[in-house]
Write a protein that holds these residues in place. Sequence first.
Motif, PDB file in Angstrom:
ATOM      1  N   ARG A 174     -38.554  22.482  42.574  1.00 33.07           N
ATOM      2  CA  ARG A 174     -38.001  21.605  41.555  1.00 33.07           C
ATOM      3  C   ARG A 174     -36.492  21.666  41.523  1.00 33.07           C
ATOM      4  O   ARG A 174     -35.833  20.686  41.212  1.00 33.07           O
ATOM      5  N   SER A 175     -35.934  22.855  41.851  1.00 32.87           N
ATOM      6  CA  SER A 175     -34.507  23.055  41.646  1.00 32.87           C
ATOM      7  C   SER A 175     -33.679  22.848  42.897  1.00 32.87           C
ATOM      8  O   SER A 175     -32.463  22.828  42.821  1.00 32.87           O
ATOM      9  N   SER A 176     -34.313  22.739  44.064  1.00 33.14           N
ATOM     10  CA  SER A 176     -33.573  22.751  45.317  1.00 33.14           C
ATOM     11  C   SER A 176     -33.134  21.381  45.766  1.00 33.14           C
ATOM     12  O   SER A 176     -32.717  21.202  46.885  1.00 33.14           O
ATOM     13  N   GLY A 177     -33.222  20.404  44.870  1.00 36.94           N
ATOM     14  CA  GLY A 177     -32.821  19.061  45.268  1.00 36.94           C
ATOM     15  C   GLY A 177     -31.339  18.945  45.562  1.00 36.94           C
ATOM     16  O   GLY A 177     -30.926  18.092  46.319  1.00 36.94           O
ATOM     17  N   GLY A 178     -30.510  19.849  44.946  1.00 42.69           N
ATOM     18  CA  GLY A 178     -29.086  19.787  45.160  1.00 42.69           C
ATOM     19  C   GLY A 178     -28.536  18.486  44.599  1.00 42.69           C
ATOM     20  O   GLY A 178     -28.911  18.036  43.539  1.00 42.69           O
ATOM     21  N   SER A 179     -27.618  17.881  45.334  1.00 45.51           N
ATOM     22  CA  SER A 179     -27.062  16.616  44.889  1.00 45.51           C
ATOM     23  C   SER A 179     -28.102  15.521  45.050  1.00 45.51           C
ATOM     24  O   SER A 179     -28.798  15.453  46.060  1.00 45.51           O
ATOM     25  N   ILE A 180     -28.198  14.665  44.054  1.00 54.56           N
ATOM     26  CA  ILE A 180     -29.207  13.620  44.045  1.00 54.56           C
ATOM     27  C   ILE A 180     -28.583  12.320  44.507  1.00 54.56           C
ATOM     28  O   ILE A 180     -27.516  11.923  44.022  1.00 54.56           O
ATOM     29  N   ALA A 181     -29.218  11.658  45.447  1.00 52.28           N
ATOM     30  CA  ALA A 181     -28.699  10.402  45.970  1.00 52.28           C
ATOM     31  C   ALA A 181     -28.887   9.291  44.942  1.00 52.28           C
ATOM     32  O   ALA A 181     -29.902   9.233  44.242  1.00 52.28           O
ATOM     33  N   PHE A 204     -32.036   5.215  41.391  1.00 54.01           N
ATOM     34  CA  PHE A 204     -32.368   3.821  41.095  1.00 54.01           C
ATOM     35  C   PHE A 204     -33.822   3.512  41.428  1.00 54.01           C
ATOM     36  O   PHE A 204     -34.482   2.754  40.720  1.00 54.01           O
ATOM     37  N   LYS A 205     -34.318   4.112  42.513  1.00 50.24           N
ATOM     38  CA  LYS A 205     -35.732   3.914  42.859  1.00 50.24           C
ATOM     39  C   LYS A 205     -36.633   4.520  41.788  1.00 50.24           C
ATOM     40  O   LYS A 205     -37.673   3.952  41.422  1.00 50.24           O
ATOM     41  N   ALA A 206     -36.212   5.697  41.255  1.00 50.04           N
ATOM     42  CA  ALA A 206     -36.990   6.325  40.183  1.00 50.04           C
ATOM     43  C   ALA A 206     -37.014   5.436  38.942  1.00 50.04           C
ATOM     44  O   ALA A 206     -38.035   5.343  38.258  1.00 50.04           O
ATOM     45  N   LEU A 243     -39.978  17.975  36.302  1.00 51.41           N
ATOM     46  CA  LEU A 243     -39.030  17.391  35.357  1.00 51.41           C
ATOM     47  C   LEU A 243     -37.603  17.731  35.771  1.00 51.41           C
ATOM     48  O   LEU A 243     -37.224  18.899  35.850  1.00 51.41           O
ATOM     49  N   ILE A 244     -36.816  16.693  36.059  1.00 48.08           N
ATOM     50  CA  ILE A 244     -35.417  16.870  36.443  1.00 48.08           C
ATOM     51  C   ILE A 244     -34.547  16.640  35.215  1.00 48.08           C
ATOM     52  O   ILE A 244     -34.659  15.605  34.553  1.00 48.08           O
ATOM     53  N   PRO A 245     -33.665  17.587  34.879  1.00 44.37           N
ATOM     54  CA  PRO A 245     -32.873  17.458  33.654  1.00 44.37           C
ATOM     55  C   PRO A 245     -31.867  16.321  33.738  1.00 44.37           C
ATOM     56  O   PRO A 245     -31.382  15.979  34.829  1.00 44.37           O
ATOM     57  N   PRO A 246     -31.528  15.714  32.605  1.00 43.57           N
ATOM     58  CA  PRO A 246     -30.560  14.609  32.590  1.00 43.57           C
ATOM     59  C   PRO A 246     -29.215  14.989  33.198  1.00 43.57           C
ATOM     60  O   PRO A 246     -28.531  14.141  33.760  1.00 43.57           O
ATOM     61  N   SER A 247     -28.817  16.260  33.056  1.00 42.91           N
ATOM     62  CA  SER A 247     -27.527  16.689  33.602  1.00 42.91           C
ATOM     63  C   SER A 247     -27.450  16.517  35.106  1.00 42.91           C
ATOM     64  O   SER A 247     -26.356  16.486  35.676  1.00 42.91           O
ATOM     65  N   ASP A 248     -28.611  16.397  35.774  1.00 42.67           N
ATOM     66  CA  ASP A 248     -28.624  16.222  37.218  1.00 42.67           C
ATOM     67  C   ASP A 248     -28.509  14.765  37.644  1.00 42.67           C
ATOM     68  O   ASP A 248     -27.930  14.467  38.687  1.00 42.67           O
ATOM     69  N   PHE A 249     -29.066  13.849  36.849  1.00 42.21           N
ATOM     70  CA  PHE A 249     -29.078  12.461  37.305  1.00 42.21           C
ATOM     71  C   PHE A 249     -28.175  11.520  36.512  1.00 42.21           C
ATOM     72  O   PHE A 249     -27.770  10.472  37.022  1.00 42.21           O
ATOM     73  N   LEU A 250     -27.822  11.862  35.278  1.00 40.60           N
ATOM     74  CA  LEU A 250     -26.948  10.983  34.509  1.00 40.60           C
ATOM     75  C   LEU A 250     -25.559  10.828  35.134  1.00 40.60           C
ATOM     76  O   LEU A 250     -25.018   9.714  35.176  1.00 40.60           O
ATOM     77  N   PRO A 251     -24.925  11.919  35.646  1.00 41.10           N
ATOM     78  CA  PRO A 251     -23.623  11.736  36.302  1.00 41.10           C
ATOM     79  C   PRO A 251     -23.698  10.806  37.505  1.00 41.10           C
ATOM     80  O   PRO A 251     -22.754  10.061  37.779  1.00 41.10           O
ATOM     81  N   VAL A 252     -24.816  10.863  38.237  1.00 42.13           N
ATOM     82  CA  VAL A 252     -24.989   9.977  39.389  1.00 42.13           C
ATOM     83  C   VAL A 252     -25.019   8.521  38.936  1.00 42.13           C
ATOM     84  O   VAL A 252     -24.362   7.653  39.518  1.00 42.13           O
TER      85      VAL A 252
END
Length: 515
Positions: A242-249, A254-256, A293-302
């Motif tokens: 769950r945590s090893s995604g690193g930077s999210i493309a 957008f696909k999610a 579950l990916i936290p908002p802090s990981d995808f909102l900045p993207v």
Amino acid sequence: MPSGIREKILGYHRRLQIALIGPQTLAFLPALMLGGYWFGGEAMLLFLALVFPAAFAIAGVFSGTGPAWSQAKDRETNLPLAITAERALNRFLNTGTTSGKNTAALAVVVDDFAAIKRQYGRAACTTIMRQTAKRLAGVLRETDAIVRLDGPRFGIAMGPVRRADLETLIQMSARLQAAVADPISIDATRVFVTISVGFCLASRAPVNSGAVLLEMAEYALAEAVANGCGSIRAYSPPTKQRSSGGSIAGDDVFKALEDGHIKPWYQPQVSTHTGEITGFEALARWEHPTQGLIPPSDFLPVLQEMDGLEKLSETILSNSLSALRQWDKSGLIVPNVAVNFSSQELSNPKLCERLKWELDRYELTPDRLCIEILEDVIAESKDDVIVRNIQALSDLGCPVDLDDFGTGYASITNIRRFSVNRIKIDRSFITRVDRDREQQNMVAAILTMAERLEIDTLAEGVETVGEHAILAQLGCGHVQGFSIARPMPFEATEKWIIQHCEKLPKTPALGHKSG
């Protein structure tokens, strides 16, 4: 290799390290190079240029294993760096096979550090990190090792113990949290700090290595942070996944959104007087098919970088209004849903028209949609479009909530100008309000101001029954936080609402302040 020979080799290795990077060598290194060129010409200079780097590499200077690395300390906290914990863990792991003792690695982070920095400044953050480091070290044993990781994080190598299991590590994590519970005094202001903890038992690490053990503890810490402030999590293989995604493309985000994996979860808000549900806040959550579950802090900045917040807002808004319709059809009383709007979304000249259309589509009145705006937006806004949009939405009948109140320096004039209906008191003021007199005084002052301005109030981040009770006594109108319920997917809300309403007749109203 026999242990005696290995010890001799290690001894030679250490002496070589000391000889090469000791002060005497480093001081005369330029002179040695110049002397070599003077007596041997370019050939000798080339020879020395090859020999010294090779010797440094053999000594482990470049690999982060030499004395210069192991003795290096963080300037801010005076703690050793990560390599010290890794070396200690390697030593514990090697001796554990013969001693029968076990070890573990822990990773610790100061919660909401970005908000603390924004509110109190860089100098205050340095004080907080130093005090936190001192308190954490104070509850550790002499055999444990604490180091500074990057950012507001610490690593701990637990010294060998006979029993290193989940229960032991959870108790140790709780001790660490208790150690930082008392407020930190900064310029006559008392700041409360909480920490989240992730740990990995040696028996669960995929590789018998100190570096890997510490890395797995950091994966567990990421899982803890995703579950809210003050959380404790143990490492397991799915945790890494769950945590090893690193930077999210950006394309993945957008696909999610398109596939419906990013959608609102709902956290209830209740009246402190009656206990009745007064609304839900819609919070964006990403349920990844494989990473959980990916936290908002990981995808909102993207999304923010790719100007995708408006698309997210459309998704959250549509789902939230649909949720209101379904609650209505089920006969459940939910007065409104609060949806967060960023400055980027509020800058859209057609925002008000879009919201009116959405409300009409779901046959809902404007008072059912609460517009939630960060205090920073009001405090710093010079955009006429934002001002007009907020005013138009208020005129339409949508209540306006001012989020994170107390962190953005919004003036009373701006609160009036933007027709704020309710202020949400930031969690930093609520933590331990039942035990700290100064916190009570600050909250009481905010509530008095709101009462004079005839503005409603809601406390965020209420985590204990004691906090809930004192807020009711001080006169806060509504509360929201883990003590009531964590954010939940829509599918879980109906059951929670029914169970909550069933408890209400048995629950006495909490007393408010008199007069």
